[in-house]
Design a protein around this motif. Structure first.
Motif, PDB file in Angstrom:
ATOM      1  N   UNK A 171       0.697  -1.155   0.115  1.00  0.00           N
ATOM      2  CA  UNK A 171       0.064   0.049  -0.023  1.00  0.00           C
ATOM      3  C   UNK A 171       0.817   1.203  -0.060  1.00  0.00           C
ATOM      4  N   UNK A 172       0.509   2.327  -0.834  1.00  0.00           N
ATOM      5  CA  UNK A 172       1.223   3.521  -0.733  1.00  0.00           C
ATOM      6  C   UNK A 172       0.906   4.492   0.321  1.00  0.00           C
ATOM      7  N   UNK A 173      -0.054   4.220   0.985  1.00  0.00           N
ATOM      8  CA  UNK A 173      -0.527   5.026   1.940  1.00  0.00           C
ATOM      9  C   UNK A 173       0.112   5.124   3.242  1.00  0.00           C
ATOM     10  N   UNK A 174       0.206   6.216   3.890  1.00  0.00           N
ATOM     11  CA  UNK A 174       1.076   6.546   5.252  1.00  0.00           C
ATOM     12  C   UNK A 174       0.111   5.707   6.295  1.00  0.00           C
ATOM     13  N   UNK A 175      -1.139   5.723   6.308  1.00  0.00           N
ATOM     14  CA  UNK A 175      -1.924   4.914   7.405  1.00  0.00           C
ATOM     15  C   UNK A 175      -2.735   3.922   6.456  1.00  0.00           C
TER      16      UNK A 175
END
Length: 365
Positions: free
Chosen positions: A274-278
């Motif tokens: 996943x590229x998301x921080x959260x």
């Protein structure tokens, strides 16, 4: 076996209300309404009955009591030539309804909720007051605001006639002399933030403190990508910034990250999937509904606030710390500095007010 009944998770008391409220999700849609009681025991009993009633309405296909549904229904009625109103009145009311929907949508965004989830019972006198204040800030004339209020009053009367609300908040607002009413802001304590974070799973453990340290809106931070953070090769304040893309009105803005934020980011593990921080391990890779998740966690930990209150906490603390009102406005993404002033200057001393307003509109102090 204990005879003590466990407290239901679907009642809560907002900071600015003496009443208990119901909050229940049915088929992914969150419904909220005041239970009109200050007694927790009575609220628990009423909540059980109301949930049963709502589920019955849902099964019958009759569950539709949101503010948006009420507005859409009234708007459609005004489009009928058979309506008791004249053609010009119907046209004028429909124009006002479009402005009401636009302004209330902006208000919902600023307080951290989705207008689709806004129940008719949540349109209080304070919300009407906020509508008027925002129209004034837009520079519209008093006569235009009064026309809007007439349409607003008829809208809420229609909703009241359908049995969705008990009183007309626009009439109450007009009776009390158009006095401005602002919600009381009670910033969450550090201890309560820590307890909330400890309850959250995965990367959400870092989310409350991240909001507290950035003043960001829930959605724009929940969908923050690692690729939108630059300067991380030298993770010190003054060198790292974040590009926020999922903002109100899709107006992209950049914020310089404070050291406190950078230190939080350094602790968050990254995901190869996943590229998301959260991030999480779902198909889309991020938490779609953190507000509702944290509402549940807050009931368990006694947080007694919303995630959006962390945004208010950030703004008030930065102003007291010495940031100018313009810097805070631009950093948190308010469309107008007037909104920032109205919400937060009331929590400053006269000396602090003079200081935060002293630099003009350069937004650097």
């Amino acid at each position: 076996m204990s005879n003590k009944e466990e407290k239901p998770k679907n009642i809560f008391k907002p900071n600015n209300s003496k009443y208990w409220w119901l909050r229940v999700k049915i088929h992914g849609v969150t419904h909220r309404e005041s239970l009109r009681t200050t007694s927790q025991r009575v609220a628990e009993k009423k909540a059980k009955g109301r949930i049963k009633e709502l589920r019955g309405l849902d099964e019958a296909g009759e569950l539709d009591w949101s503010f948006g549904a009420g507005l859409a229904k009234f708007y459609d009625v005004l489009g009928l030539e058979s309506s008791s109103w004249g053609a010009e009145t119907r046209k004028r009311y429909r124009c006002s309804l479009r402005q009401i929907l636009r302004v209330i949508d902006g208000y919902c965004d600023d307080i951290g909720c989705n207008i689709k989830d806004l129940m008719a019972a949540e349109i209080t006198t304070a919300v009407v007051s906020e509508f008027v204040s925002r129209r004034r800030a837009e520079g519209v004339t008093v006569s235009t605001i009064n026309r809007d209020l007439t349409a607003f009053a008829n809208l809420m009367r229609s909703i009241k006639n359908d049995g969705w609300i008990e009183t007309n908040p626009v009439q109450n607002y007009e009776k009390q002399g158009m006095k401005e009413i602002l919600p009381v802001i009670v910033p969450p304590s550090e201890a309560s933030i820590q307890k909330l974070s400890a309850r959250a799973p995965g990367t959400l453990f870092y989310f409350p403190k991240f909001l507290d340290a950035t003043g960001g809106r829930v959605t724009e931070m929940a969908m923050l990508l690692w690729s939108d953070i630059s300067g991380f090769e030298n993770p010190v304040e003054g060198n790292v910034q974040a590009i926020l893309r999922n903002t109100k009105g899709k107006k992209v803005r950049a914020i310089a990250l404070r050291q406190e934020v950078i230190d939080i980011l350094l602790k968050i593990p990254r995901s190869n999937a996943s590229p998301y921080v959260f991030w999480n391990s779902t198909e889309h890779g991020y938490y779609k509904d953190p507000s509702n998740l944290f509402w549940e966690y807050g009931q368990e930990t006694g947080f007694n606030a919303r995630l959006h209150d962390l945004r208010h906490k950030f703004a008030i603390e930065r102003l007291k710390e010495g940031w100018s009102i313009y810097r805070v406005q631009k950093y948190i993404g308010h469309g107008s500095v007037l909104t920032t002033e109205r919400y937060y200057l009331r929590y400053l001393t006269e000396e602090e007010k003079a200081r935060v307003s002293a630099d003009g509109d350069n937004g650097i102090r």
